[in-house]
Design a protein around this motif. Sequence first.
Motif, short mmCIF file in Angstrom:
data_model
loop_
_atom_site.label_atom_id
_atom_site.label_comp_id
_atom_site.label_asym_id
_atom_site.label_seq_id
_atom_site.Cartn_x
_atom_site.Cartn_y
_atom_site.Cartn_z
N VAL A 94 1.22 -4.12 -2.96
CA VAL A 94 0.22 -3.20 -2.38
C VAL A 94 -1.14 -3.89 -2.32
CG1 VAL A 94 -1.01 -1.03 -2.75
CG2 VAL A 94 1.46 -1.15 -3.19
N VAL A 95 -1.55 -4.47 -3.44
CA VAL A 95 -2.88 -5.08 -3.54
C VAL A 95 -2.99 -6.32 -2.63
CG1 VAL A 95 -4.38 -6.34 -5.14
CG2 VAL A 95 -3.36 -4.20 -5.85
N ALA A 96 -1.90 -7.11 -2.58
CA ALA A 96 -1.94 -8.35 -1.80
C ALA A 96 -2.15 -8.06 -0.31
CB ALA A 96 -0.67 -9.15 -2.02
N GLY A 97 -1.62 -6.94 0.18
CA GLY A 97 -1.81 -6.58 1.58
C GLY A 97 -3.29 -6.46 1.89
N PHE A 98 -3.98 -5.77 1.05
CA PHE A 98 -5.42 -5.58 1.23
C PHE A 98 -6.19 -6.89 1.02
CE2 PHE A 98 -9.51 -4.79 -0.82
CZ PHE A 98 -10.14 -4.06 0.18
N PRO A 153 12.63 2.44 -9.51
CA PRO A 153 13.14 2.45 -8.14
C PRO A 153 12.90 1.09 -7.47
CG PRO A 153 10.99 3.51 -8.21
CD PRO A 153 11.31 3.06 -9.60
N ARG A 154 13.73 0.75 -6.50
CA ARG A 154 13.52 -0.49 -5.75
C ARG A 154 12.57 -0.19 -4.61
NH1 ARG A 154 13.28 -4.39 -7.70
NH2 ARG A 154 13.77 -5.63 -5.89
N ARG A 155 11.54 -0.95 -4.51
CA ARG A 155 10.63 -0.83 -3.38
C ARG A 155 10.46 -2.22 -2.81
NH1 ARG A 155 6.11 2.95 -4.16
NH2 ARG A 155 7.06 4.94 -4.72
N SER A 156 10.04 -2.31 -1.62
CA SER A 156 9.82 -3.62 -1.02
C SER A 156 8.68 -4.32 -1.76
CB SER A 156 9.44 -3.45 0.46
OG SER A 156 8.89 -4.66 0.91
N THR A 157 8.91 -5.55 -2.19
CA THR A 157 7.84 -6.29 -2.84
C THR A 157 7.55 -7.55 -2.04
OG1 THR A 157 9.47 -7.29 -4.29
CG2 THR A 157 8.24 -5.43 -5.18
N LYS A 158 7.62 -7.43 -0.74
CA LYS A 158 7.32 -8.57 0.12
C LYS A 158 5.81 -8.80 0.13
CE LYS A 158 9.53 -9.92 4.33
NZ LYS A 158 10.34 -11.02 3.85
N VAL A 159 5.45 -10.04 -0.04
CA VAL A 159 4.02 -10.40 0.00
C VAL A 159 3.88 -11.59 0.95
CG1 VAL A 159 2.13 -11.36 -1.36
CG2 VAL A 159 3.56 -9.57 -2.34
N SER A 160 3.05 -11.42 1.97
CA SER A 160 2.87 -12.52 2.92
C SER A 160 2.13 -13.68 2.24
CB SER A 160 2.05 -12.04 4.12
OG SER A 160 0.73 -11.77 3.68
N LYS A 161 2.20 -14.86 2.85
CA LYS A 161 1.50 -16.02 2.30
C LYS A 161 -0.01 -15.72 2.25
CE LYS A 161 1.13 -20.71 1.60
NZ LYS A 161 1.40 -21.90 2.35
N ARG A 162 -0.52 -15.09 3.29
CA ARG A 162 -1.94 -14.75 3.34
C ARG A 162 -2.29 -13.79 2.20
NH1 ARG A 162 -4.19 -11.31 8.31
NH2 ARG A 162 -3.23 -9.73 7.00
N GLY A 163 -1.39 -12.82 1.97
CA GLY A 163 -1.60 -11.87 0.87
C GLY A 163 -1.59 -12.55 -0.48
N LEU A 164 -0.68 -13.52 -0.62
CA LEU A 164 -0.56 -14.24 -1.89
C LEU A 164 -1.83 -15.07 -2.12
CD1 LEU A 164 1.27 -14.87 -4.25
CD2 LEU A 164 2.32 -16.68 -2.93
N LEU A 165 -2.31 -15.73 -1.07
CA LEU A 165 -3.54 -16.52 -1.20
C LEU A 165 -4.72 -15.60 -1.55
CD1 LEU A 165 -3.13 -19.02 1.77
CD2 LEU A 165 -3.00 -19.54 -0.67
N GLY A 166 -4.71 -14.41 -0.94
CA GLY A 166 -5.78 -13.44 -1.23
C GLY A 166 -5.72 -12.98 -2.68
N LEU A 167 -4.50 -12.79 -3.17
CA LEU A 167 -4.31 -12.35 -4.56
C LEU A 167 -4.81 -13.43 -5.54
CD1 LEU A 167 -2.79 -10.11 -6.41
CD2 LEU A 167 -1.04 -11.86 -6.58
N ILE A 168 -4.41 -14.68 -5.28
CA ILE A 168 -4.82 -15.78 -6.16
C ILE A 168 -6.34 -15.94 -6.11
CG2 ILE A 168 -4.52 -18.25 -6.71
CD1 ILE A 168 -1.91 -16.65 -6.94
N ASP A 169 -6.89 -15.80 -4.91
CA ASP A 169 -8.35 -15.93 -4.76
C ASP A 169 -9.07 -14.80 -5.51
OD1 ASP A 169 -10.64 -17.23 -3.49
OD2 ASP A 169 -10.87 -15.29 -2.49
N SER A 170 -8.49 -13.60 -5.45
CA SER A 170 -9.10 -12.46 -6.16
C SER A 170 -9.03 -12.68 -7.67
CB SER A 170 -8.36 -11.17 -5.77
OG SER A 170 -8.54 -10.18 -6.76
#
Lengths: 87, 459
Positions: free
Chosen positions: A49-53, B221-238
């Motif tokens: 969820v957070v990574a999308g944003f 519950p199973r939910r989609s945990t797909k994270v795009s490369k851009r999202g992953l870079l954003g997460l690491i940067d955050s």
Amino acid sequence: MRCKKMVEGERAGRVERVVLLTLGGWLIGRGDAQAYLDPGTGSMILQAVVAGFLGLAFTLRMYWQKLKDLVSGSSRRADEGPEPSDE
Amino acid sequence: MVDQLAASFRDPSGFLYRQDGTLYRQVNSSYASDFEKLMGSGLYETLTGRGLLIPHQRVAPTNSDPAVYAVLQPEEIPFVSYPYEWCFGQLKAAALATLEIQLVALDHGMTLKDASAYNIQFVGARPTLIDTLSFTEYHEGEAWVAYRQYCQHFLAPLALMAYHDVRLGQLLRTFIDGVPLDLTSGLLRRRTWLRFGLVTNLHLHARAQGRYSASAEGGAPRRSTKVSKRGLLGLIDSLRRTTEALRWKIGASEWVYYYEKEHRYSDLALEAKERHLDDWIDRLAPSSVWDLGANTGRFSRLASRRGIPTVAFDIDFGAVERSFQKGRAENDGLLLPLFQDLTNPSPGNGWSGEERASLESRGPVDLVLALALIHHLAISNNVPLGQVAKYFAGLSRWLVIEFVPKGDSQVDRLLSSREDIFPHYHVEGFESAFGEYFAVRESVQIADTERRLYLLEAH
């Protein structure tokens, strides 16, 4: 009779849950053969969820930085002439 | 005989072992393709070139394990330390190094499969990853499996230290897999809810864990945990910016500025003490030194500046922090400042009480310095002098120890608020107690003081 049906129903429900959990476990495990850590379901969901944003924010910040570099670069060039090159 | 290290059992990709005194890392066949990608993609060269990953030599397999794919001989770290022994700055430097490594890995098509603080070790002031098998091939869309571990091992304790109390870093000693996020979220002050990075990665993360835990109603519950490369870079940067923004300001603790303001030495006494130490260190030429009660490392540096790997232990977080920051500024590769409460030294910890080694089992060392320390152990903590001597004799063959007698202002200060129940605390009592375990090789009166400096050798 009624009682027997209930017991059977419960058993069927239990079997269904076991199958679903096994399948779920298989699906989770299938993702990455090398993942030996439990990433935590909550952690993975929150991350998605957070990574999308954050991905969007990251891209916007990158473009903003490029724009700033472009503006400051062109003003510097106007002031000081071309930047020295290593080549 | 293969002697597998107690800390190396979690990851099925391989393990560390010692054979004939040499440290090896076995790479198992199941990890072969990831290992080849690490070595072939340029990731290994880039990371070792930047000092972020421990270098190794590939050697012929030294054992007949059928699972073996390759055997590596990694460079050895002079002293293995643990996150609960690090000051705030060290934990933060280790955290930022982990994120930097993850960014470089992603650049080479790989990702970190763990983010354990125990995988980072310090060579002097420089943090480096010691687990060569931490990388796995990255596939677009994959979330970061080590996200939870990063938050528990690094972000949570750092936030608690920065926003609440630096001593909360000690929670890592109890919680071997990092500080639980629900505990962290409950302890953190309300104003942390104003920080986006802390709200998402700690507070909301804790709530998500609670909501989707296996024990929660209805299971996970199973939910989609797909994270795009851009999202992953954003997460690491955050995570990087959130971690970077955490600061701990050194307070004016009793010991931080000891040698600038508080100490009871004249310049003459300090110079005399340094001269004796210089002389003894030169003559002993030890290959490793521990300075116990090192403060900011003034005397530890007499050893490290001679090229000797030196660990400077102190109980004051501010003193350790100052010593670390000085080492970083000087790019010091030999002096390692660490937190240690000698009245309660790091125990064996983790699985079977052996996964993380006790302080004592990480010795023995060639030389121990115990300068202006004895009164804190013997008077503040009531440890009989004989027991202090016995403990030191277990750590090292050589001991340089300073005896601070009654009448010295520092000892009188300790006795001012309590009854003097230490009739044997005098030079004769000291020499008699230590004589049980050590031979006095030399002893000198420190000029301009009542204190004596001893060079002792264990029997």
